[in-house]
Every structure is written in structure tokens, then in C-alpha cells.
Write an enzyme that holds these catalytic residues in place. Sequence first.
Site: not given
Length: 769
Positions: A144, A215, A545
Site C-alpha cells: 500500500d 491509505h 480498498s
Amino acid sequence: MESLSKVQLFFLTFCTTLILTTIHAQTLQTYLVQLHPHGITSPMFTSKIKWHLSFLQQTISSDDDPDSRLLYSYRSAMDGFAARLTESELKYLKKLPDVISIRPDRQVQIQTTYSYKFLGLNPARESDWYQSGFGRGTIIGVLDTGVWPESPSFNDHGMPPIPKKWKGICQSGQAFNSSNCNRKLIGARYFTKGHLAVSPSKIPEYLSPRDSSGHGTHTSSTAGGTPVPRASVLGYAAGVARGMAPSAHIAVYKVCWFNGCYNSDIMAAMDMAIRDGVDILSLSLGGFPVPLFDDSIAIGSFRAMEHGISVICAAGNNGPTAMSVANEAPWINTVGASTLDRKFPAIVHMGNGKILYGESMYPVNKLRSIGKELELVYLNDGDTESQFCLRGSLPRDKVKGKMVVCDRGVNGRAEKGQVVKDAGAAAMILANTEINLEEDSVDVHFLPATLVGFDESVTLKAYINSTKRPLARIEFGGTVIGKSRAPEVAIFSSRGPSFTNPSILKPDVIAPGVNIIAAWPQNLGPTGLPEDTRRVNFSVMSGTSMSCPHVSGIAALIHSAHPRWTPAAIKSAIMTTAEVTDHTGRPILDEDKPATAFALGAGHVNPKRALNPGLIYDIRPNDYINHLCSIGYKGSEIFSITHRNVSCHEIMKMNRGFSLNYPSMSVMFKHGMRRKMFRRKVTNVGSPNSIYSVEVMEPEGVKVIVKPKRLVFKQMNQSLSYKVWFISRKEVKKGADIMTFAEGSLTWIHSQNGSCRVRSPISVTWKSK
């Protein structure tokens, strides 16, 4: 009389004390003070508590002892403390160095990463979560944007030792060194060469495993974050934050940068992760579907699967378009997104008396806070930039002090709020367009704001056009749980059928992916925008996600409970125990209709059932090669994926009528074809002496025959085979370039334990070519 005077004196003293205490309590309020984890003043003190007390010593203006004001000194959940302060002391404390944020204490009853509770996991000693060891000993590798290691979700208090098999490192870089890793975050690496080859200029973010966007921190903590009490997003969704596998170890591989993720970097990370010794690979990455031999993630994950590593990937956010599902390889667990029954209502009261439902996490001082009535303005007179509230598009003289309506799209939702605020407006209503329909991803807005669905936006705009001075106010309702149907399929979740391989039903499952709250970097505001100076430990995000790490964590739980199971067995357990009904017992919805298998896959994950599935469908690496041959892949293409030289002609000659032992069944009838036969083999991982009977829900237009109808297992790990014939009752017309679909299911039910149901979805497609 003397004794009476003493009694009177006692009550007089007691009442005076009570009155003084009450007056004092009215002037004091409890606040949680968050400090920078590497505070510049911290080295001056020999202990955390002395450091924390120093802030109170500087702040308290009365004769009170600072010790009496300090309630808690936090060292693991966060760096900081809880204290009782007056309003003037609060203002002074905010100005001191190392103070990141100060939040008022609030009484609430609900959970933050509520998804674990929604999925039926609880930390009670007799629970499945406890029996699985909370993922103990399992290593989850997350590819990520990196990680913020100081987040309390990566605290290693109570974590088991690092597994001896671990060979990874904690790679040093900008603002990151080996001391940032611990028994929770056991490894961290970053990969830039592919990125720098395309963008050779200096990267405007941390050149290290440290997360710059949030994220990666969010996904990592969702999969395996440590329990964090008193977590919230500026007061919303307060409670305990927990990952799906809170005792699992996390290894982070930073492959995504400010302008995207490059396959060369992704492949290098997967290559390293295999050698490092991860058990689960979690990739909230992917774009549009491409052939498997052109798909780096598919290729890298095949190698991982051969090494016994389960690979979990996001299905993509291109829904509700059909054939948009990404990460289609059958050895990948592909995860779509679903909703929770947690809402953040922010209701619009229009001047005509009508009410529109909206949602928001704009922080307010109290629940049910009602904003003042403002004039509405929607600038859509030919200027699309103003309509979408793009930067520099809102004339101050037209919007100052008003509530601006912004259409969703082009730029980010939270960014629109910043644009509106910069233009001098007082509030905002985000209006979904026909693309977004009723999708309700919330944001921690800069100014009073709410998001309304497409139907509500039509009503809102009709009202604006119906009067010279339209008015509205927003009522914020805090956090509400259990008042809505859930789960439902998220509108943005990518749909099947698989574009490159329709013989496999994708996505495999769905999992929570809307308004998920998880860890957040402490140098970013909750919106992630540079203008956002607020600081939080947790924030909210939506997307597949977010769904992906839920299943990664569940896979870690299963791996911990059944360490000898293959990735295919773990995937089978997750799929065959998934739910197709919501918490009301009715079919899971996709918008206002029952969801199809192309949206649901096998259904919504149920971790409690997945830990004890009864039967599993296992698949060996060679079986995937046979499958690739059976769907027409050439030897050179298969070599690209598997690094094995094969002769499909010889393989198909030796495996006539081959069908992959997949937990779902995807049947395709082309012109002239009326009959198909699938073979399946199930392994008993439940109790010995188990008998299973089959239950079939036939797809419309198809007759289904199963032989045998009963499976009698004498012992554990025994495998038995069965055959399924699908007979089409209708013929595909030649030249008709259309596809039609139907679906059903095949379920093996334990005769002694009816709650043990091993369900396989069936999708049927009729195609002329």
C-alpha cells in the site's frame, strides 16, 4: 442538643462542600490531549507522566495541584493524557509546543472499527475469535502507501514474539528507522525504482516506508490493528478500535506514491514478501481487468500461492458497471464492498418544510446539533466548474454566508468543502449525481456539510428552482447503529461477470467497505487535504480498498486456527460460509433489488462460521494450470504466469472434462450446447462420522442433477467427490449477440448439525458466441 448541633454542622458542611464542588465542576471539563509522539520537549523528562504533568503545570492558573487534574496518562493507546480544564486553560494549552490536538471527552456506547462487531466477532473467552488466537503467529503483508508507525493501532503491548520464520527487515529512510518496528509492525520496506523511472523528479513525500496519504495506515490497521480504547473521529463512532486479527503481525511494503503504483514496484514487493515469510498478502490495489498473463498482481500472487501464502485483493471501485471486476485470477480472493448498519445522519430541513436525508461527520459540539437557516445557492447556469465547486470557481459575492450545493464528481468531496469555505460560504450540501445514485460515503468536513443521494438532490434542486429565496438548515444526528438494513452491496463495488475469465465467478465475496474507521497518520487532517490542520488518530474511508483488509484479517484468523490449510482451503472456508441475507433475514440488496451473484459473489463474509466451515474445496497449484489450459490459454501465456513449460494438448488429454475445484460454479452455455458436467471434491474438516445431504436451488431455465445426493464421511480430512449436471431448458439462438443470466445455489447440509451449511453459488450465462 449538642449531638443535634453536630448533625446540623455535618449537613451544613456537606452541603457547602457539595455546592462548591458543583460550581467548580461546572467550570471544568474533561479533555483528551494528544501530544506529538516525538515531542521536542519529551527528552527533558525522565518519564511520560512527568512530561504530561509539565503541560498542566504550565497551564493551570488556579491553586489546584496538577496531579488532581490529571485523570489518565496515555502511553500506548496514544501519546498524551486526559485532564480536567477550564475554557481559558484549554485555550492556553492549545498553544503549547507538542500539542497536536485536544478533544472533549464524550459519553457514547458504540464501537469505532465497528465492522468487527457487525461481523460477529467479540473478545469473550468462549468466542471463535478467542479460540483462533486473534490471529496469533500469523504475518499479514500489506502492499500500500506505507504506514504511520506511531499510530496506537501498531502498539505491540501484549503481542507475541516475532515468529522465528520471519526474515524481513525494518528499512530505514526519511523520518523512519529500524526502531519504528516492533512485535506488531515487524517489517517495513519501500519500493521506488519503477516510480522514479517514470517520474524522475524528487518525490514530494517521505522517501521511506512512512505513509504520506493515510491509505496504507488505514488498511493495515483494519487487517490487524491492536485494540485501541477511547478511539473516535472527532467524537464520531467512539469506542474501541480493533483490526480483524488483532494479534497478527503486520509487515508493510510501500509501493504506492503520490501519482500511483507501478507494477514493477508491486512485483518487487511481492517478490520480497514471499522471501520475508508472510502468510497473508493484502493488496488494496488494482485497476481494470486484464488477461492474467498481462497482470503483474496475478503473476506475483500465483508464486505466493505456491509458497502457501493467501493473496487477498480489492475487486475495484468501478461499479455498478458490469464486467468491471479486477484481480480476477482464481488463486486470488477477490473482495467487493458492502455497507454497515452504522449511519451518521445530517438531515437537511428545507424552507418548504420538507426533509432530505443526508450523512456527514462534520464535528459538532453536541448531538442533534441544528445549524442556523441559510440561503441556498446552486451555481449551474452553464458554468460546470461552479456546479462541481472546483478551485477558484465560486464567486465570493454570490456565495458568501450561504449554503452552497455542489455536484459530486471531478474533484474530491472534502476538497469541495475547502473550496466552499475559501469562497466565504457558511455551509455545503454535496449532491450525488446519477453516477453515484444513493451511495453515502461520508467525510469529516471543514464546514457544516452533508451528502445527499441522487433522489434527494433532484428534490433539493427542484425546491431551489421553485422559489426566489430558497432556505435550508442542517441537523447533525451523531452516530446511529442498527436502524438500517445491512449489509447491502456498495454502489461503487465492481461487478462481474469476469471479463477475461467468465468460467470463474467474481468477486468471490463482499465485506464491509463503506465508511470504515481505522488508523490515520498523525501529521494529516482527517480529510487528508493539506489545508486540514486538525489532527486525529483515526479517520473514515470507503472503497473496496477497505473491504480487502477485512478479509485479509479473517484469512489470518483462519490460518492461525488451521496453520496447515492451503490458501485454497482458507478461501473456500470464507466463501462457503458467506451470507446471502442481511441482518433482518431478507436478501442482501443492491440498491433497491436483491443482489445478484455478480455483485455478491458467494455472499457477505461471516468470520465465525468461516473458522469452522465443515467441508472445504481444496485446489493444488497444478489444478490451476489445468484450468488455464481448459479455458484456452496458450503454453507461452501459461509460462508467463506460472514459470512452467506445459503442453495443454497433453494436459487436456489426461484430464478430459476437467473443471477447477472452485467453491462457486460458473456455467456458460454457448450456441448448440445444452448440457455441462462439473466435478467437485470436498474434504471433511469438521467432525468424523459426518453425513451431508445436498440442497439445490435451481437457476431459472436449468435442471440440476447431483450425484451422489449424500456424502458420508467416516473420518477427519477424508475427501469425497460428487458430480453436477447442468441441463439447459432453453436454446441459445445463433447470431443473437446477447447474454442472458440466471443463478441458484448448491448447499451441502450437515444432517446432525443443520447450522453447518456449505454453500456454493451457481451462475449461469447463455451466450451466442
